[in-house]
Write a protein that holds these residues in place. Structure first.
Motif, PDB file in Angstrom:
ATOM      1  N   PHE A 179       0.821  -1.204   0.000  1.00  0.00           N
ATOM      2  CA  PHE A 179       0.000   0.000   0.000  1.00  0.00           C
ATOM      3  C   PHE A 179       0.858   1.258   0.000  1.00  0.00           C
ATOM      4  O   PHE A 179       0.352   2.347   0.185  1.00  0.00           O
ATOM      5  N   GLY A 180       2.153   1.050  -0.149  1.00  0.00           N
ATOM      6  CA  GLY A 180       3.038   2.183  -0.279  1.00  0.00           C
ATOM      7  C   GLY A 180       3.407   2.899   1.010  1.00  0.00           C
ATOM      8  O   GLY A 180       3.649   4.091   1.021  1.00  0.00           O
ATOM      9  N   HIS A 181       3.412   2.147   2.146  1.00  0.00           N
ATOM     10  CA  HIS A 181       3.834   2.774   3.407  1.00  0.00           C
ATOM     11  C   HIS A 181       5.075   2.088   3.959  1.00  0.00           C
ATOM     12  O   HIS A 181       5.186   1.885   5.162  1.00  0.00           O
ATOM     13  N   GLY A 182       5.969   1.643   3.070  1.00  0.00           N
ATOM     14  CA  GLY A 182       7.071   0.794   3.457  1.00  0.00           C
ATOM     15  C   GLY A 182       7.787   1.098   4.756  1.00  0.00           C
ATOM     16  O   GLY A 182       8.007   0.216   5.571  1.00  0.00           O
ATOM     17  N   ASP A 183       8.147   2.343   4.967  1.00  0.00           N
ATOM     18  CA  ASP A 183       9.015   2.623   6.101  1.00  0.00           C
ATOM     19  C   ASP A 183       8.256   3.081   7.332  1.00  0.00           C
ATOM     20  O   ASP A 183       8.844   3.335   8.374  1.00  0.00           O
ATOM     21  N   ALA A 184       6.951   3.181   7.197  1.00  0.00           N
ATOM     22  CA  ALA A 184       6.196   3.785   8.309  1.00  0.00           C
ATOM     23  C   ALA A 184       5.365   2.763   9.076  1.00  0.00           C
ATOM     24  O   ALA A 184       4.287   3.045   9.525  1.00  0.00           O
ATOM     25  N   VAL A 185       5.899   1.529   9.220  1.00  0.00           N
ATOM     26  CA  VAL A 185       5.118   0.527   9.946  1.00  0.00           C
ATOM     27  C   VAL A 185       5.328   0.697  11.442  1.00  0.00           C
ATOM     28  O   VAL A 185       6.452   0.720  11.926  1.00  0.00           O
ATOM     29  N   ALA A 186       4.228   0.820  12.152  1.00  0.00           N
ATOM     30  CA  ALA A 186       4.329   0.914  13.608  1.00  0.00           C
ATOM     31  C   ALA A 186       4.511  -0.492  14.172  1.00  0.00           C
ATOM     32  O   ALA A 186       4.035  -1.458  13.597  1.00  0.00           O
ATOM     33  N   ASN A 187       5.230  -0.596  15.278  1.00  0.00           N
ATOM     34  CA  ASN A 187       5.314  -1.882  15.954  1.00  0.00           C
ATOM     35  C   ASN A 187       4.091  -2.011  16.853  1.00  0.00           C
ATOM     36  O   ASN A 187       4.026  -1.447  17.932  1.00  0.00           O
ATOM     37  N   LEU A 188       3.108  -2.780  16.373  1.00  0.00           N
ATOM     38  CA  LEU A 188       1.829  -2.834  17.074  1.00  0.00           C
ATOM     39  C   LEU A 188       1.974  -3.386  18.485  1.00  0.00           C
ATOM     40  O   LEU A 188       1.219  -3.021  19.374  1.00  0.00           O
ATOM     41  N   MET A 189       2.962  -4.261  18.686  1.00  0.00           N
ATOM     42  CA  MET A 189       3.097  -4.861  20.010  1.00  0.00           C
ATOM     43  C   MET A 189       3.652  -3.877  21.022  1.00  0.00           C
ATOM     44  O   MET A 189       3.612  -4.114  22.223  1.00  0.00           O
ATOM     45  N   ALA A 190       4.177  -2.781  20.514  1.00  0.00           N
ATOM     46  CA  ALA A 190       4.700  -1.767  21.425  1.00  0.00           C
ATOM     47  C   ALA A 190       3.972  -0.450  21.195  1.00  0.00           C
ATOM     48  O   ALA A 190       4.566   0.614  21.248  1.00  0.00           O
ATOM     49  N   SER A 191       2.684  -0.554  20.908  1.00  0.00           N
ATOM     50  CA  SER A 191       1.943   0.664  20.637  1.00  0.00           C
ATOM     51  C   SER A 191       0.746   0.762  21.573  1.00  0.00           C
ATOM     52  O   SER A 191      -0.088  -0.134  21.628  1.00  0.00           O
ATOM     53  N   ARG A 192       0.690   1.839  22.332  1.00  0.00           N
ATOM     54  CA  ARG A 192      -0.399   1.987  23.301  1.00  0.00           C
ATOM     55  C   ARG A 192      -1.756   2.086  22.641  1.00  0.00           C
ATOM     56  O   ARG A 192      -2.758   1.657  23.193  1.00  0.00           O
ATOM     57  N   GLU A 193      -1.790   2.669  21.431  1.00  0.00           N
ATOM     58  CA  GLU A 193      -3.082   2.829  20.762  1.00  0.00           C
ATOM     59  C   GLU A 193      -3.648   1.489  20.312  1.00  0.00           C
ATOM     60  O   GLU A 193      -4.845   1.261  20.374  1.00  0.00           O
ATOM     61  N   TYR A 194      -2.770   0.613  19.821  1.00  0.00           N
ATOM     62  CA  TYR A 194      -3.271  -0.593  19.179  1.00  0.00           C
ATOM     63  C   TYR A 194      -3.222  -1.831  20.060  1.00  0.00           C
ATOM     64  O   TYR A 194      -3.715  -2.870  19.677  1.00  0.00           O
ATOM     65  N   PHE A 195      -2.584  -1.722  21.227  1.00  0.00           N
ATOM     66  CA  PHE A 195      -2.327  -2.953  21.981  1.00  0.00           C
ATOM     67  C   PHE A 195      -3.600  -3.678  22.403  1.00  0.00           C
ATOM     68  O   PHE A 195      -3.703  -4.891  22.288  1.00  0.00           O
ATOM     69  N   ARG A 196      -4.588  -2.920  22.869  1.00  0.00           N
ATOM     70  CA  ARG A 196      -5.828  -3.584  23.297  1.00  0.00           C
ATOM     71  C   ARG A 196      -6.516  -4.241  22.106  1.00  0.00           C
ATOM     72  O   ARG A 196      -7.040  -5.361  22.223  1.00  0.00           O
ATOM     73  N   GLY A 197      -6.482  -3.571  20.963  1.00  0.00           N
ATOM     74  CA  GLY A 197      -7.057  -4.160  19.746  1.00  0.00           C
ATOM     75  C   GLY A 197      -6.361  -5.463  19.416  1.00  0.00           C
ATOM     76  O   GLY A 197      -6.995  -6.443  19.009  1.00  0.00           O
ATOM     77  N   LEU A 198      -5.054  -5.474  19.643  1.00  0.00           N
ATOM     78  CA  LEU A 198      -4.268  -6.678  19.388  1.00  0.00           C
ATOM     79  C   LEU A 198      -4.684  -7.808  20.332  1.00  0.00           C
ATOM     80  O   LEU A 198      -4.807  -8.967  19.915  1.00  0.00           O
ATOM     81  N   LEU A 199      -4.922  -7.459  21.604  1.00  0.00           N
ATOM     82  CA  LEU A 199      -5.381  -8.468  22.568  1.00  0.00           C
ATOM     83  C   LEU A 199      -6.692  -9.088  22.093  1.00  0.00           C
ATOM     84  O   LEU A 199      -6.858 -10.310  22.086  1.00  0.00           O
ATOM     85  N   ILE A 200      -7.622  -8.230  21.680  1.00  0.00           N
ATOM     86  CA  ILE A 200      -8.949  -8.703  21.282  1.00  0.00           C
ATOM     87  C   ILE A 200      -8.849  -9.547  20.007  1.00  0.00           C
ATOM     88  O   ILE A 200      -9.400 -10.650  19.919  1.00  0.00           O
ATOM     89  N   THR A 201      -8.101  -9.032  19.019  1.00  0.00           N
ATOM     90  CA  THR A 201      -7.986  -9.756  17.755  1.00  0.00           C
ATOM     91  C   THR A 201      -7.347 -11.117  17.973  1.00  0.00           C
ATOM     92  O   THR A 201      -7.803 -12.136  17.427  1.00  0.00           O
ATOM     93  N   SER A 202      -6.287 -11.150  18.797  1.00  0.00           N
ATOM     94  CA  SER A 202      -5.617 -12.434  18.990  1.00  0.00           C
ATOM     95  C   SER A 202      -6.500 -13.397  19.780  1.00  0.00           C
ATOM     96  O   SER A 202      -6.466 -14.601  19.559  1.00  0.00           O
ATOM     97  N   SER A 203      -7.332 -12.856  20.691  1.00  0.00           N
ATOM     98  CA  SER A 203      -8.281 -13.718  21.406  1.00  0.00           C
ATOM     99  C   SER A 203      -9.242 -14.366  20.429  1.00  0.00           C
ATOM    100  O   SER A 203      -9.539 -15.560  20.521  1.00  0.00           O
TER     101      SER A 203
END
Lengths: 336, 293
Positions: A179-203
């Motif tokens: 999608f053309g965002h090569g260098d701007a990937v956030a580390n979701l596992m170390a991101s306060r905004e996305y971490f809870r979403g990650l918990l839910i998705t992985s559940s």
């Protein structure tokens, strides 16, 4: 002695009735006790067999219940539970005033609410989908595949997520690059905004598939005539699902909901502990991880016990409440 | 009906959606496997999607150079076999007496067990109790406190109750003690539920790790899951027991990431190998357990 016997014989007619009754009573009581003892003697092997299991529950489940006394004491490791002083609800007052506890409670409630809203319905939706598959082989294949993550430890899932989401080598980066965002990937596992979403998705990823087992088994028991009747009445697939399948699942849904509500404040200790890291403590520290730290990093055993007791009590109350509510709405549902 | 049926409306949407979901479920496992067999130097650059980049088993060789993994594997296997054996033995010997109708105090004793499903003393009192038995930092701390799960107890008890009484009575008439009856009559006709319960316990032992975090302190008693977690080292802050840098220059090039992937694969491999056999019994057990009794 003889005289006495004679005497009793004289008044015998008077008391005989009551006497005999009470004698019979006593005899039957003795008999009952004896019979009880006889049964127990006959079944001594059964008691012998049950003894280890019952002692296990007594020691390892009821033992810790006695230990909650620590929550009401100024616990001193060297004095032990007995000798430490009672301080009433002081520990709870301290605990509720601590910002760390407030944060953990807030996070627990938020994460648990998300789980109830998104993780709980996922297997229901998935079962409705799988149930519509007509090809038996394809159905088996889908089921076998979606069950798989249930058999894997949260630690392993943490490792897999880490590999997928890695900002340098992960698939997340590849997709971002498309999608053309090569260098701007956030580390979701170390991101306060996305971490809870990650918990839910992985559940959902881990448990939704296996959660379908009960729902699919329940769907099979629904009377096929109901569907035929609905078809005759011109009901389309959606209406059949809404009016027949979902009501058929109601009892199962309610029972599983009660279990889920009962463990509301757990919010998934093994999962959170496996996935989180100091960067996201702010949004993911839950009661269980917090009380672990209170006890083992700060040696505040009494506060940690108070926190655990608070959690267990809320869990018990929630189970009983949901059960009562479920029974009010529908007499046949409910756990107890 | 004799004519070729046209697919129902939504057929493609449904099957497409399920194929996508299946792919999403399985792909993460596939990715890790491909990463672990890729050439570590190429893997460091990323870009592994469906196929490995190059091929090399170096990461596995490297994994085995760390003796810690053997220790952890051994401890996990000990926990798995000894733990599951004790679990099944104790659950069966408790469930059998309580499944017999004439057993006195059957109802109160059953409630006694049921209540533990609703309320517990919590982590700290349990820890202090386990500690007072001197079990902390031994593998027994992972086995003894979870000797019987109330849930599995009820599954077995309900199943035993469904066995016809006549079967046991004939054995009793021949003078068999209940212990003999349990192991020679009841267990052989209950093999499906025993297999299911054994699998529940087995999967629990293989996968659980928080109790090991809680009770195990020394490295020689570490189990595989805890070894894996300290190795994955998400935070990059606690690098306590991650793979030590090798002295050999060639080895130093090999990416630590590849070794992590190899370790993940190694830790799920036993589960994946028996999964096809395991799944059927596991599902059966869940279904038996769901029957309200």
């Amino acid at each position: 002695m003889r005289a006495r016997t004679q005497g009793t014989e004289e008044i015998e007619p008077l008391v005989s009735q009551t006497k005999r009754v009470s004698q019979a009573d006593a005899a039957s009581q003795v008999g009952r006790t004896r019979r009880t003892l006889d049964i127990m003697k006959k079944d001594k092997w059964l008691y012998f067999m049950a003894l280890p299991g019952l002692s296990f529950f007594l020691v390892f489940h009821y033992g810790p219940m006695y230990g909650v006394a620590i929550a009401f004491k100024d616990y001193n490791i060297y004095k032990g539970v007995f000798a430490s002083e009672w301080i009433g609800f002081e520990n709870f007052r301290t605990l509720f005033g601590m910002s760390g506890f407030q944060r953990a409670l807030r996070n627990t409630i938020i994460i648990a609410t998300y789980q109830l809203l998104f993780v709980f319905p996922a297997p229901i939706l998935l079962s409705l989908l799988i149930n519509e598959v007509r090809n038996v082989k394809f159905k088996k294949f889908v089921q076998t595949s979606v069950y798989l993550p249930h058999f894997v430890s949260w630690v392993v899932i943490g490792g897999i997520l880490y590999a997928i989401l890695s900002p340098t080598t992960g698939v997340a980066k590849e997709i971002a690059m498309w999608f053309g965002h090569g260098d701007a990937v956030a580390n979701l596992m170390a991101s306060r905004e996305y971490f809870r979403g990650l918990l839910i998705t992985s559940s959902i990823w881990k448990e939704a598939g296996f959660g379908t087992v009960l729902y699919l088994a329940t769907i099979v028991t629904i009377d096929p005539h109901l569907y035929e009747a609905a078809k005759v009445d011109g009901a389309k697939k959606w209406r059949q699902i809404w009016h027949i399948t979902l009501p058929g699942l109601r009892t199962t849904i309610v029972i599983l909901l009660i279990f889920n509500v009962g463990s509301f404040l757990n919010a998934g200790l093994e999962q959170v502990y496996a996935l989180y890291n100091p960067i996201v403590y702010e949004v993911s520290e839950i009661l269980d991880t917090y009380l672990y730290k209170l006890a083992f990093e700060e040696a505040k055993y009494d506060l940690a016990t108070a926190s655990g007791l608070f959690k267990s009590t809320v869990g018990l109350v929630l189970v009983l409440l949901t059960n009562v509510l479920a029974k009010k709405i529908d007499k046949d549902s409910g756990l107890i | 009906m004799g004519t070729i049926r046209r697919p129902e409306p939504g057929y493609w949407a449904l099957n497409g959606a399920l194929i996508a979901l299946t792919f999403l479920t399985l792909y993460p496992f596939w990715h890790v496997l491909m990463y672990s067999i890729s050439d570590p130097r190429q893997a460091m650059g990323g870009g592994i999607f469906l196929l490995p980049k190059g091929f090399s088993l170096d990461s596995y060789a490297m994994m085995f150079q760390n003796s810690g993994i053997f220790q952890a594997y051994g401890n996990s296997l000990f926990r798995l076999f000894v733990g599951t054996f004790l679990n099944v033995l104790l659950t069966a010997t408790l469930a059998y007496p309580l499944s017999i109708r004439r057993f006195l105090w059957r109802t109160p004793l059953t409630l006694f067990i049921f209540f533990t499903m609703l309320f517990s003393g919590g982590m700290i009192p349990t820890y202090l109790l386990v500690n007072s038995f001197g079990l902390v930092d031994t593998l027994w701390a992972l086995i003894v406190p979870s000797a019987i799960s109330a849930w599995n107890f009820f599954i077995m008890k309900n199943y035993f109750q469904s066995i016809p009484v006549e079967l046991e009575e004939s054995a009793n008439m021949d003078g068999a003690t209940p212990i003999v009856t349990l192991f020679w009559i009841v267990v052989p006709v209950s093999l499906p539920v025993i297999a299911a319960v054994a699998l529940f316990y087995g999967v629990f032992h293989w996968n659980s790790y928080f109790d090991a975090v809680l009770y195990i302190h020394s490295q020689s008693n570490e189990v595989l899951t805890v070894f894996l977690r300290s190795m994955l080292n998400f935070s990059a802050m606690e690098s306590s027991r991650s793979i030590q840098a090798s002295d050999s220059a060639a080895m130093a090039n090999i990416s630590e990431e590849s070794v992590k992937m190899a370790t993940i694969v190694a830790s799920i491999l036993p589960m994946l190998l028996i999964y096809p056999f395991l799944q059927k019994y596991y599902v059966k057990g869940v279904l038996i357990g769901s029957v309200k009794g």
